[in-house]
Design an enzyme around this catalytic site. Structure first.
Site, PDB file in Angstrom:
ATOM      1  N   ASP A  42      48.810  50.409  51.814  1.00 41.83           N
ATOM      2  CA  ASP A  42      48.944  51.263  52.982  1.00 41.83           C
ATOM      3  C   ASP A  42      50.137  52.183  52.741  1.00 41.83           C
ATOM      4  O   ASP A  42      50.987  51.917  51.898  1.00 41.83           O
ATOM      5  CB  ASP A  42      49.132  50.411  54.239  1.00 41.83           C
ATOM      6  CG  ASP A  42      48.845  51.235  55.507  1.00 41.83           C
ATOM      7  OD1 ASP A  42      49.010  50.698  56.605  1.00 41.83           O
ATOM      8  OD2 ASP A  42      48.481  52.421  55.375  1.00 41.83           O
ATOM      9  N   ASP A 102      40.854  44.991  56.731  1.00 33.44           N
ATOM     10  CA  ASP A 102      42.037  44.203  56.347  1.00 33.44           C
ATOM     11  C   ASP A 102      42.642  43.620  57.621  1.00 33.44           C
ATOM     12  O   ASP A 102      42.616  44.283  58.673  1.00 33.44           O
ATOM     13  CB  ASP A 102      43.080  45.087  55.650  1.00 33.44           C
ATOM     14  CG  ASP A 102      44.007  45.755  56.663  1.00 33.44           C
ATOM     15  OD1 ASP A 102      43.652  46.838  57.150  1.00 33.44           O
ATOM     16  OD2 ASP A 102      45.073  45.166  56.973  1.00 33.44           O
TER      17      ASP A 102
HETATM   18  C1  LIG Z   1      46.604  45.307  63.170  1.00 32.39           C
HETATM   19  N1  LIG Z   1      46.116  46.590  63.611  1.00 32.39           N
HETATM   20  C2  LIG Z   1      46.279  47.687  62.854  1.00 32.39           C
HETATM   21  N2  LIG Z   1      45.909  48.919  63.267  1.00 32.39           N
HETATM   22  C3  LIG Z   1      46.251  49.773  62.279  1.00 32.39           C
HETATM   23  C4  LIG Z   1      46.182  51.175  62.204  1.00 32.39           C
HETATM   24  C5  LIG Z   1      46.704  51.811  61.074  1.00 32.39           C
HETATM   25  C6  LIG Z   1      46.718  53.260  60.986  1.00 32.39           C
HETATM   26  O1  LIG Z   1      46.260  54.001  61.877  1.00 32.39           O
HETATM   27  N3  LIG Z   1      47.285  53.816  59.876  1.00 32.39           N
HETATM   28  C7  LIG Z   1      47.795  53.051  58.854  1.00 32.39           C
HETATM   29  N4  LIG Z   1      48.331  53.701  57.789  1.00 32.39           N
HETATM   30  N5  LIG Z   1      47.783  51.711  58.884  1.00 32.39           N
HETATM   31  C8  LIG Z   1      47.270  51.069  60.002  1.00 32.39           C
HETATM   32  C9  LIG Z   1      47.321  49.645  60.074  1.00 32.39           C
HETATM   33  C10 LIG Z   1      47.902  48.815  58.967  1.00 32.39           C
HETATM   34  C11 LIG Z   1      46.775  48.394  58.049  1.00 32.39           C
HETATM   35  O2  LIG Z   1      46.832  47.064  57.792  1.00 32.39           O
HETATM   36  C12 LIG Z   1      46.834  49.021  61.227  1.00 32.39           C
HETATM   37  N6  LIG Z   1      46.823  47.714  61.598  1.00 32.39           N
END
Ligand SMILES: CNc1nc2cc3c(=O)[nH]c(N)nc3c(CCO)c2[nH]1
Length: 374
Positions: A93, A268
């Site tokens: 990420d 994930d």
């Molecule tokens: C647990 N919920 C969650 N919503 C997300 C939403 C996002 C997002 O919108 N952008 C990025 N870059 N990462 C995200 C991640 C981390 C991924 O594990 C998220 N993780």
């Protein structure tokens, strides 16, 4: 400029799809669940168990790894696969989400996010260019654009501001990524909160730029499941059918089944290992909280028909004891049992789509979860 496509659709069943994603470190079967190895390790598990459980790909985090041990250091040691010993595909990420959820004193500007490290308080700047540079140093097979994710509920103006910033950062991320060797991928991230028009604008903007795959971001951030599913219904059809779609941070087995039904290919979530550490097991028949006293004398295993030995060979009474006693083995066993269950679910999903029986699989799996006699 269209980027090469490393995704091959093998079969569809309704909106559900099964396919194969080729990466420099190996093949990823989709729909895929990516266990989260945030700081370069799968908490409580050996990589051998992650692989044996059926995971093709794991997730690492730019935010954590750039702060400790450092991206340049990992590059000097041969990259993430060599450094960690996980020799398969990895997705990283971009760091923006983790800054907003972990760092102190963070500030978002057009140029970058700046923050103080939660480890040593050092002032850090993370721009789209630096995020891509870090992900290249890490050597991840799939990099994510730098974006800004807004927690829900939120004002429309803030959601729109963050969505448009994320589109500009997508452009900069793609430009910074252009020097990556063949086979390495960059995914765009759709934002737009719970507002359909903003979701469409974000998806359209990203598709016009062209990415190897597309993530649906900005969800699993506090909204009800119905809102999350409605936003998938708005977003998935706006994305190319021949490229992978990755729903970030999701989710429970139920979330995953519902999202696959709507055309999502990759997932994930920290839940399998995090809930495992807190004494909660995922099984074919729903969740079991081993902290509960009702398990104290129960000689039955979690699931005597499980494909995973630890789910077949340990009495609930023993798992209950380990959890209550705070024994490390308890967290270890439940982490592997949960990762194995998630991969068992994904294999069932892939097989059902390949055989055109996804609807029956969906109904039977949900019925099994709600049996409640566990
Ligand atoms: C647990 N919920 C969650 N919503 C997300 C939403 C996002 C997002 O919108 N952008 C990025 N870059 N990462 C995200 C991640 C981390 C991924 O594990 C998220 N993780």
């Amino acid at each position: 400029m269209t980027l090469p496509n490393h995704f091959e659709l093998l079969a569809t069943d309704g909106a559900a799809r099964t396919g194969r994603l080729t990466t420099p470190h190996g093949m990823v079967r989709t729909p895929a669940f990516m266990p989260v190895g945030t700081a370069g390790a799968m908490k409580g598990m050996h990589w051998r168990e992650v692989r044996e459980a059926g995971a093709d790909i794991v997730l690492g985090n730019t935010y954590h790894l750039m702060l400790r041990p450092g991206a340049e250091r990992i590059a000097a040691l041969g990259g993430l696969q060599r450094f960690t010993g996980w020799n398969g595909p990895m997705l990283t990420d971009s760091g923006g989400f983790q800054v907003m959820s972990l760092a102190d004193l963070r500030k978002v500007s057009e140029h970058a996010v700046t923050f103080r490290s939660h480890i040593d308080g050092a002032k850090v700047e993370l721009s789209p260019e630096r995020s891509i540079e870090v992900q290249r140093f890490l050597g991840s097979d799939i990099a994510m654009q730098m974006d800004e994710c807004v927690r829900l509920p939120a004002e429309r103006d803030d959601i729109e501001r963050a969505m448009r910033l994320s589109l500009r950062w997508a452009e900069r991320s793609k430009r910074a990524f252009e020097s990556a060797p063949d086979g390495y991928m960059l995914f765009g991230i759709v934002q737009g909160g719970d507002i359909p028009q903003l979701r469409h604008a974000s998806a359209q903007g990203l598709v016009e730029m062209g990415f190897h795959g597309y993530a649906i971001g900005g969800l699993a951030v506090g909204e009800p499941q119905a809102v999350m599913l409605a936003m998938i219904d708005e977003t998935a059809p706006a994305l190319p059918t021949d490229r992978p779609r990755y729903l970030m941070g999701v989710g429970t087995p139920d979330d995953i089944l519902e999202a696959v039904k709507r055309g999502v290919d990759m997932f994930d979530c920290v839940m399998p290992t995090r809930n495992g550490r807190h004494g909660v097991a995922f099984t074919r028949f729903g969740q079991v909280n081993l902290r509960n006293a009702r398990h104290a004398d129960d000689p039955r295993p979690l699931d005597e028909a499980s494909t995973w030995p630890s789910a077949r060979n340990y009495a609930r009474a023993y798992l209950h004891h380990l959890v209550k006693a705070g024994e490390t083995l308890g967290a270890m066993l439940l982490s592997e049992i949960n990762i194995a269950y998630y991969q068992f679910l994904m294999q069932g999903i892939r097989d059902a789509i390949a055989h055109g029986t996804f609807e029956e699989f969906y109904q039977r799996t949900r019925a099994d979860w709600s049996r409640g006699d566990i």
